[in-house]
Write an enzyme that holds these catalytic residues in place. Sequence first.
Site, PDB file in Angstrom:
ATOM      1  N   ASN A 190       0.852  -1.194   0.000  1.00 26.06           N
ATOM      2  CA  ASN A 190       0.000   0.000   0.000  1.00 26.06           C
ATOM      3  C   ASN A 190       0.884   1.240   0.000  1.00 26.06           C
ATOM      4  O   ASN A 190       2.116   1.130   0.046  1.00 26.06           O
ATOM      5  CB  ASN A 190      -0.966  -0.026   1.192  1.00 26.06           C
ATOM      6  N   ASP A 248      -4.547  -6.104   5.096  1.00 25.94           N
ATOM      7  CA  ASP A 248      -5.535  -7.010   5.691  1.00 25.94           C
ATOM      8  C   ASP A 248      -5.464  -8.410   5.087  1.00 25.94           C
ATOM      9  O   ASP A 248      -5.892  -9.372   5.701  1.00 25.94           O
ATOM     10  CB  ASP A 248      -6.954  -6.450   5.490  1.00 25.94           C
ATOM     11  N   LYS A 299       8.837 -17.001 -10.380  1.00 25.01           N
ATOM     12  CA  LYS A 299       8.153 -15.834 -10.936  1.00 25.01           C
ATOM     13  C   LYS A 299       6.940 -16.291 -11.763  1.00 25.01           C
ATOM     14  O   LYS A 299       7.077 -17.195 -12.590  1.00 25.01           O
ATOM     15  CB  LYS A 299       9.127 -15.049 -11.809  1.00 25.01           C
ATOM     16  N   PHE A 339      -4.511   3.808  14.620  1.00 23.37           N
ATOM     17  CA  PHE A 339      -4.700   4.800  13.564  1.00 23.37           C
ATOM     18  C   PHE A 339      -5.784   4.291  12.627  1.00 23.37           C
ATOM     19  O   PHE A 339      -5.936   3.080  12.453  1.00 23.37           O
ATOM     20  CB  PHE A 339      -3.400   5.004  12.768  1.00 23.37           C
ATOM     21  N   LYS A 359     -13.763   1.359  15.398  1.00 21.07           N
ATOM     22  CA  LYS A 359     -12.452   0.720  15.609  1.00 21.07           C
ATOM     23  C   LYS A 359     -11.954   0.941  17.045  1.00 21.07           C
ATOM     24  O   LYS A 359     -11.374   0.044  17.657  1.00 21.07           O
ATOM     25  CB  LYS A 359     -11.427   1.253  14.597  1.00 21.07           C
ATOM     26  N   LYS A 408     -11.586  -2.576  18.978  1.00 19.73           N
ATOM     27  CA  LYS A 408     -10.208  -3.012  19.219  1.00 19.73           C
ATOM     28  C   LYS A 408      -9.740  -2.694  20.645  1.00 19.73           C
ATOM     29  O   LYS A 408      -8.578  -2.891  20.976  1.00 19.73           O
ATOM     30  CB  LYS A 408      -9.272  -2.397  18.173  1.00 19.73           C
TER      31      LYS A 408
END
Length: 411
Positions: free
Chosen positions: A211, A280, A290, A328, A342, A346
């Site tokens: 990401n 995730d 490959k 975060f 969250k 959490k």
Amino acid sequence: MNYILAHKKIIMGVSGSIAAYKTVDWVRCLGREGAEVNVVLTEAAARFVTPLTFAALSGNRVYGAMFDSVDMEEIPHIKLAGQADLILVAPATAQTIARLAHGFADDLLAAIILASQAKIVICPAMNSRMYLHAATRRNLKILAEFGYKIVEPESGSMACGEVGPGRLPEWDMVRRELCAVFSPQDLLGKTIIVSAGPTHEPLDPVRYLGNRSSGKMGYALAAVARQRGARVILISGPTHIAPPAGVKTVRVQTAVEMRDAVMKYFSEADIIIKAAAVSDFRPARRSEQKIKKSNAQLNLLLAANPDILLELGQKRKKRAKPLVLVGFAAESENHLKEAQRKLEDKNLDLLVVNDILAEDSGFAVDSNRVTILSCGKEKIELPLLSKEETAGRIIDEIVGLLGGKLMVEKK
Ligand code: CTP
């Protein structure tokens, strides 16, 4: 602009070493941080770098010999000594260190330091044998006893061709020491784990799922926590940023590796901040070879990664030692609703949320605009700030929690 160094009055005392040329750039860097710099050169320093160079870069008159004041009303060492917030002696030669250790006032720099109540930071730089000589060691010990901060020189090859300790450190290292001098030491004795950056989930030997996280926010948190006295363990996914000085950095690639590293240090931590953008999912199968494009279509099967923060939120319930747990959330819609979910799911103390679609607070930029949610307290909306200043404000909130009762502990 750095908020810690902004508007600080700093005297840079330069003594006569070949490393003096490096400090020319430091004056420019300090100016960019918003500090006001006055340069004082010893007689020997002026042989290496001209006063004109420093005057042009600092925008201020450069001071040299004790009695060359143009203004008869002015007693420069008393005036400068009284104004300064900090005196940085860089490079500090063996001669200047000896002079300061024995209280001489036979040049302007020594006289200013003797007359000043400012914070003093000394950056020794000299030939290794001079640095390691018992006289220099003893003199530096005396300066440390005066409460001066000594920034140890680096080891390496020197201008004289020898190899050993005595090189002036890089600016980044010195800058962190200066920031630490001006920071409250309110995390002293605390261990903090910060996770930062993206994770890379390998698909084959050359490709991965990743990401756009740069790691800047997590690295800023680690640096600020260190400046405020904490022992910091930075668990970092792949980034291009140099780790902050004085921080233990554990490099990982995948979410599973990040989980293992966080759990390894869990019992030591007083604070855990999960600033990492953890993937995730990971490819269910990692190809040893490959993957070739011969297949017209490729379906990727993904497996769920562990939710590290969720696991920490559960694990803390069984732990006797208090923990501040901070998450975060980078959201593109329904920010506050998602963040609140969250925070509760959490089992966190704080959740810091930002809008990743905003230009000034998304990935890879130096600024951020966040909202801090906490259990049972009003949300705090911070303005657009540098990531470093945002980190400072998040740590202020954590320090507040450490001082008070941890809300989540009793859940
Ligand atoms: N996080 C984690 N492990 C994961 C995913 C996320 O520890 N596998 C942590 C992140 O480091 C962050 C917080 O959880 O502190 C929120 O991450 P985010 O990606 O915003 O949320 P998710 O829990 O993945 O939820 P969703 O995908 O629904 O947005």
